[in-house]
Design an enzyme around this catalytic site. Structure first.
Site, PDB file in Angstrom:
ATOM      1  N   GLY A 152       6.465   4.700   8.518  1.00 44.31           N
ATOM      2  CA  GLY A 152       5.975   5.784   8.521  1.00 44.31           C
ATOM      3  C   GLY A 152       5.982   6.494   9.790  1.00 44.31           C
ATOM      4  N   SER A 153       4.824   7.234  10.370  1.00 49.95           N
ATOM      5  CA  SER A 153       5.011   7.972  11.691  1.00 49.95           C
ATOM      6  C   SER A 153       5.052   7.033  12.885  1.00 49.95           C
ATOM      7  CB  SER A 153       3.682   8.876  11.803  1.00 49.95           C
ATOM      8  OG  SER A 153       2.726   8.255  11.698  1.00 49.95           O
ATOM      9  N   LYS A 157       0.870  -1.172   0.156  1.00 51.64           N
ATOM     10  CA  LYS A 157       0.042  -0.167  -0.019  1.00 51.64           C
ATOM     11  C   LYS A 157       0.867   1.306   0.126  1.00 51.64           C
ATOM     12  CE  LYS A 157      -1.767   2.753   2.756  1.00 51.64           C
ATOM     13  NZ  LYS A 157      -1.988   4.011   1.886  1.00 51.64           N
ATOM     14  N   GLU A 166       9.849  15.721  15.663  1.00 50.77           N
ATOM     15  CA  GLU A 166      10.307  15.279  14.294  1.00 50.77           C
ATOM     16  C   GLU A 166       9.458  16.468  13.587  1.00 50.77           C
ATOM     17  OE1 GLU A 166       8.961  11.882  12.076  1.00 50.77           O
ATOM     18  OE2 GLU A 166      11.033  11.934  11.207  1.00 50.77           O
ATOM     19  N   VAL A 206       1.016   6.364  13.844  1.00 50.74           N
ATOM     20  CA  VAL A 206       0.521   5.340  13.229  1.00 50.74           C
ATOM     21  C   VAL A 206       1.232   4.044  13.426  1.00 50.74           C
ATOM     22  CG1 VAL A 206      -0.195   4.419  10.934  1.00 50.74           C
ATOM     23  CG2 VAL A 206      -0.441   6.618  11.492  1.00 50.74           C
ATOM     24  N   GLY A 207       2.361   3.887  13.679  1.00 52.99           N
ATOM     25  CA  GLY A 207       3.182   2.802  13.908  1.00 52.99           C
ATOM     26  C   GLY A 207       2.701   2.291  15.325  1.00 52.99           C
ATOM     27  N   CYS A 210      13.501  10.593   7.147  1.00 55.60           N
ATOM     28  CA  CYS A 210      13.619  10.142   8.382  1.00 55.60           C
ATOM     29  C   CYS A 210      14.805   9.964   9.098  1.00 55.60           C
ATOM     30  CB  CYS A 210      13.005   8.588   8.600  1.00 55.60           C
ATOM     31  SG  CYS A 210      13.604   7.693   7.489  1.00 55.60           S
ATOM     32  N   GLU A 259       9.173   0.976  11.017  1.00 56.26           N
ATOM     33  CA  GLU A 259      10.570   1.823  10.537  1.00 56.26           C
ATOM     34  C   GLU A 259       9.812   3.332  10.717  1.00 56.26           C
ATOM     35  OE1 GLU A 259      13.734   1.156  10.146  1.00 56.26           O
ATOM     36  OE2 GLU A 259      13.927  -0.709   9.405  1.00 56.26           O
TER      37      GLU A 259
HETATM   38  P1  NAD Z   1       1.999   7.982   8.145  1.00 60.74           P
HETATM   39  O1  NAD Z   1       2.063   7.318   9.325  1.00 60.74           O
HETATM   40  O2  NAD Z   1       0.951   9.163   8.023  1.00 60.74           O
HETATM   41  O3  NAD Z   1       1.650   7.086   6.686  1.00 60.74           O
HETATM   42  C1  NAD Z   1       2.516   5.955   6.551  1.00 60.74           C
HETATM   43  C2  NAD Z   1       1.780   5.031   5.686  1.00 60.74           C
HETATM   44  O4  NAD Z   1       0.608   4.469   6.531  1.00 60.74           O
HETATM   45  C3  NAD Z   1       0.812   5.503   4.466  1.00 60.74           C
HETATM   46  O5  NAD Z   1       0.653   4.583   3.520  1.00 60.74           O
HETATM   47  C4  NAD Z   1      -0.430   5.722   5.139  1.00 60.74           C
HETATM   48  O6  NAD Z   1      -1.562   5.499   4.221  1.00 60.74           O
HETATM   49  C5  NAD Z   1      -0.693   4.508   5.841  1.00 60.74           C
HETATM   50  N1  NAD Z   1      -1.697   4.412   7.057  1.00 60.74           N
HETATM   51  C6  NAD Z   1      -2.069   5.724   7.871  1.00 60.74           C
HETATM   52  N2  NAD Z   1      -2.868   5.221   8.721  1.00 60.74           N
HETATM   53  C7  NAD Z   1      -3.031   4.046   8.856  1.00 60.74           C
HETATM   54  C8  NAD Z   1      -3.759   2.951   9.323  1.00 60.74           C
HETATM   55  N3  NAD Z   1      -4.475   3.336  10.479  1.00 60.74           N
HETATM   56  N4  NAD Z   1      -3.420   1.605   9.009  1.00 60.74           N
HETATM   57  C9  NAD Z   1      -2.558   1.366   8.063  1.00 60.74           C
HETATM   58  N5  NAD Z   1      -1.995   2.045   7.537  1.00 60.74           N
HETATM   59  C10 NAD Z   1      -1.997   3.408   7.796  1.00 60.74           C
HETATM   60  O7  NAD Z   1       3.604   8.646   7.738  1.00 60.74           O
HETATM   61  P2  NAD Z   1       3.897   9.538   6.434  1.00 60.74           P
HETATM   62  O8  NAD Z   1       3.274  11.050   6.691  1.00 60.74           O
HETATM   63  O9  NAD Z   1       3.365   9.141   5.266  1.00 60.74           O
HETATM   64  O10 NAD Z   1       5.386   9.653   6.505  1.00 60.74           O
HETATM   65  C11 NAD Z   1       6.145  10.372   7.298  1.00 60.74           C
HETATM   66  C12 NAD Z   1       6.596   9.458   8.605  1.00 60.74           C
HETATM   67  O11 NAD Z   1       7.407   8.602   8.062  1.00 60.74           O
HETATM   68  C13 NAD Z   1       7.661  10.408   9.384  1.00 60.74           C
HETATM   69  O12 NAD Z   1       7.401  10.125  10.834  1.00 60.74           O
HETATM   70  C14 NAD Z   1       9.127   9.427   9.181  1.00 60.74           C
HETATM   71  O13 NAD Z   1       9.868   9.799   9.934  1.00 60.74           O
HETATM   72  C15 NAD Z   1       8.666   8.155   8.670  1.00 60.74           C
HETATM   73  N6  NAD Z   1       9.788   7.438   7.903  1.00 60.74           N
HETATM   74  C16 NAD Z   1      10.390   6.388   8.667  1.00 60.74           C
HETATM   75  C17 NAD Z   1      11.443   5.604   8.012  1.00 60.74           C
HETATM   76  C18 NAD Z   1      12.188   5.016   8.414  1.00 60.74           C
HETATM   77  O14 NAD Z   1      12.880   4.103   7.782  1.00 60.74           O
HETATM   78  N7  NAD Z   1      12.555   4.746   9.875  1.00 60.74           N
HETATM   79  C19 NAD Z   1      11.693   6.116   6.737  1.00 60.74           C
HETATM   80  C20 NAD Z   1      10.965   7.126   5.907  1.00 60.74           C
HETATM   81  C21 NAD Z   1       9.686   7.671   6.690  1.00 60.74           C
END
Ligand code: NAD
Length: 454
Positions: free
Chosen positions: A207-208, A154, A356, A211-212, A263, A229
């Site tokens: 992602g964030s 996704k 962040e 959400v993680g 990130c 991650e």
């Molecule tokens: P986000 O958490 O908003 O979204 C990430 C993904 O999760 C998207 O595809 C989103 O549609 C999906 N998502 C959102 N809600 C969900 C749910 N309830 N269930 C399942 N999936 C869901 O993050 P973002 O704004 O897209 O990305 C930015 C964040 O990602 C920053 O915090 C950044 O640090 C982090 N990031 C981490 C790494 C790493 O390797 N550690 C790499 C890149 C980005």
């Protein structure tokens, strides 16, 4: 299905309209993936390798197209976008060697033979953010496929286009239908359904942190494997004995690359007091030299932020009276532009030092001793990346062992090499991606004892 528009962040123009999946269509895709995984796991290791090599070759021949798509969809500079597409090729090529190397163990036992097998999990769900849509997709996709799994991916709502193109390239390369599917749609619908679906055996989430956490809780309900991650607030620690000129010249790119939407951004710069003034003078020159321009322009070093709403979030970190030291430049007019900005908060508890921002804002603080440098570097809930600048070898070793972070570099800012492990400490995540062991993370270890008794 509901269609959503994909916007070019440098022009604010609509680039494409994409159909988002709903729960039913996600379930159908998972069912197709489950069926495809049954035959994919039985493809002979050498053939699976060959198909992955072909996939890498197809990506290679499509690099310019993938890069242009990423410039239009994500506002990445063309130079970065070419590197990212090349990274996808290299990651797939690297893991194409894995099917023939998923080697188990033979363990000495009495009266028999004991061996371990690395069985594929079945269907792997991977959820990707918008900041590096291509590389992050490939980091789970390639080792998961190599280990014999089907993958449902996704992409982020804002940036689905390159992932969709990668799925086409996989098919063109001969990877069987439904072994790798891209499922555009909302996180709360498609992403959540992948987490909840009993036939998805593992979730790889990037992602964030917010959400993680929810994803981990969702996976816990089913005791589902999960890799996280998450966010970062990495420190760039500069000691007075370092090559200050090099540290100052490279620091802007370590935080403003990808407009700070990284990130691994070294967004906290910690400088030893005795070198602080010299560093800041050279850093200001370097920041003002960063070319913030149309990302399609070959000379551009930094593009826009991903969206209007994200720009608002970034701007909210700089209310009236913020401790701004200096700023670079950014174009006027359409596009979600934000000039590189350097701030000097007085304390490590300031939100500019703790949260962040995911935008081009760097916070600088000074320290007096090595001990204080380590304490400040570790004064964060995150622990993803970081850099240490010193010519003192002993100090480099001491400090790199003391900083609570998954990926550090000394006298450079390199962070992610696909053949070395990558992941975070503390709230930056759980588990590791990349490196030689990644395919094993997409398998279950099975132990089998064969009795030799007559
Ligand atoms: P986000 O958490 O908003 O979204 C990430 C993904 O999760 C998207 O595809 C989103 O549609 C999906 N998502 C959102 N809600 C969900 C749910 N309830 N269930 C399942 N999936 C869901 O993050 P973002 O704004 O897209 O990305 C930015 C964040 O990602 C920053 O915090 C950044 O640090 C982090 N990031 C981490 C790494 C790493 O390797 N550690 C790499 C890149 C980005």
């Amino acid at each position: 299905m509901s269609a959503f528009d994909v916007i070019n962040p440098a022009t604010e123009q609509v680039v494409a309209s994409v159909e988002g999946l709903e729960v039913d269509s996600t379930d159908e895709a998972v069912a197709r993936a489950k069926q495809a995984s049954e035959s994919w796991r039985r493809v002979a290791p050498g053939d699976r390798s060959r198909l992955l090599r072909r996939f890498a070759d197809r990506v290679d021949s499509d690099i310019e197209n993938l890069a242009r798509l990423e410039v239009a969809n994500s506002g990445h500079t063309i130079g970065n976008a070419r590197w990212e597409a090349g990274n996808v090729r290299d990651v797939i090529a690297y893991y194409s060697a894995a099917p023939e190397r998923l080697i188990g163990q033979q363990i000495p036992v009495a009266d028999g033979l004991d061996v371990t097998f690395h069985e594929p999990l079945g269907v792997v769900g991977t959820i990707v953010p918008w900041n590096f849509p291509m590389p992050i997709a490939s980091w789970s996709l390639a080792p998961a496929l190599a280990a014999g799994n089907a993958v449902v991916l996704k992409p982020a709502e804002l940036t689905p286009l390159t992932a969709m193109r990668l799925a086409e390239l996989a098919l063109e390369a001969g990877i069987p239908e439904h072994v790798f599917q891209v499922l555009p749609g909302k996180g709360s619908i498609v992403g959540q359904r992948l987490v909840d679906h009993p036939d998805v055996a593992k979730i790889v989430f990037t992602g964030s942190t917010e959400v993680g956490r929810q994803i981990m809780a969702g996976c816990a309900a089913q005791v589902k494997a999960v890799t996280l991650e998450l966010g970062g607030k990495s420190a760039n620690v500069i000691f007075a004995d370092a090559d200050i000129e090099a540290a100052a010249a490279t620091a802007p790119y370590a935080v403003f690359d990808n407009a700070g939407q990284d990130c691994c951004a070294r967004s906290r710069i910690l400088v030893e007091q005795s070198a602080y003034e010299a560093f800041m003078a050279e850093f200001e020159v370097a920041v003002k030299k960063v070319v913030v321009a149309d990302p399609a322009d070959e000379t551009s070093e930094m593009g826009p932020l991903i969206s209007a709403s994200h720009r608002e979030v970034v701007a909210s970190f700089l209310p009236e009276g913020s401790p701004i030291a200096f700023r670079g430049s950014a174009p006027e007019g359409p596009g979600f532009w934000f000039a590189p900005t350097v701030v000097t908060p007085e304390s490590s508890v300031h939100r500019l030092m703790q949260e962040e921002i995911f935008g081009p804002i760097a916070a600088v603080m000074s320290f007096a001793t090595e001990e204080e440098a380590v304490r400040l570097a570790n004064d964060s809930h995150f622990g993803l990346s970081g850099s240490i600048w010193t010519r003192d070898l002993g100090r480099a070793i001491r400090v790199s062992r003391a900083i609570e972070s998954g990926n550090l570099s000394v006298n450079s800012h390199s962070s992610v090499r696909y053949w070395t492990p990558f992941g975070g400490f503390k709230l930056s995540g759980l588990g590791r991606e990349l490196g030689p062991d990644a395919p094993f993370a997409f398998t279950e270890t099975k132990n089998v004892f064969f009795s030799t008794k007559e």
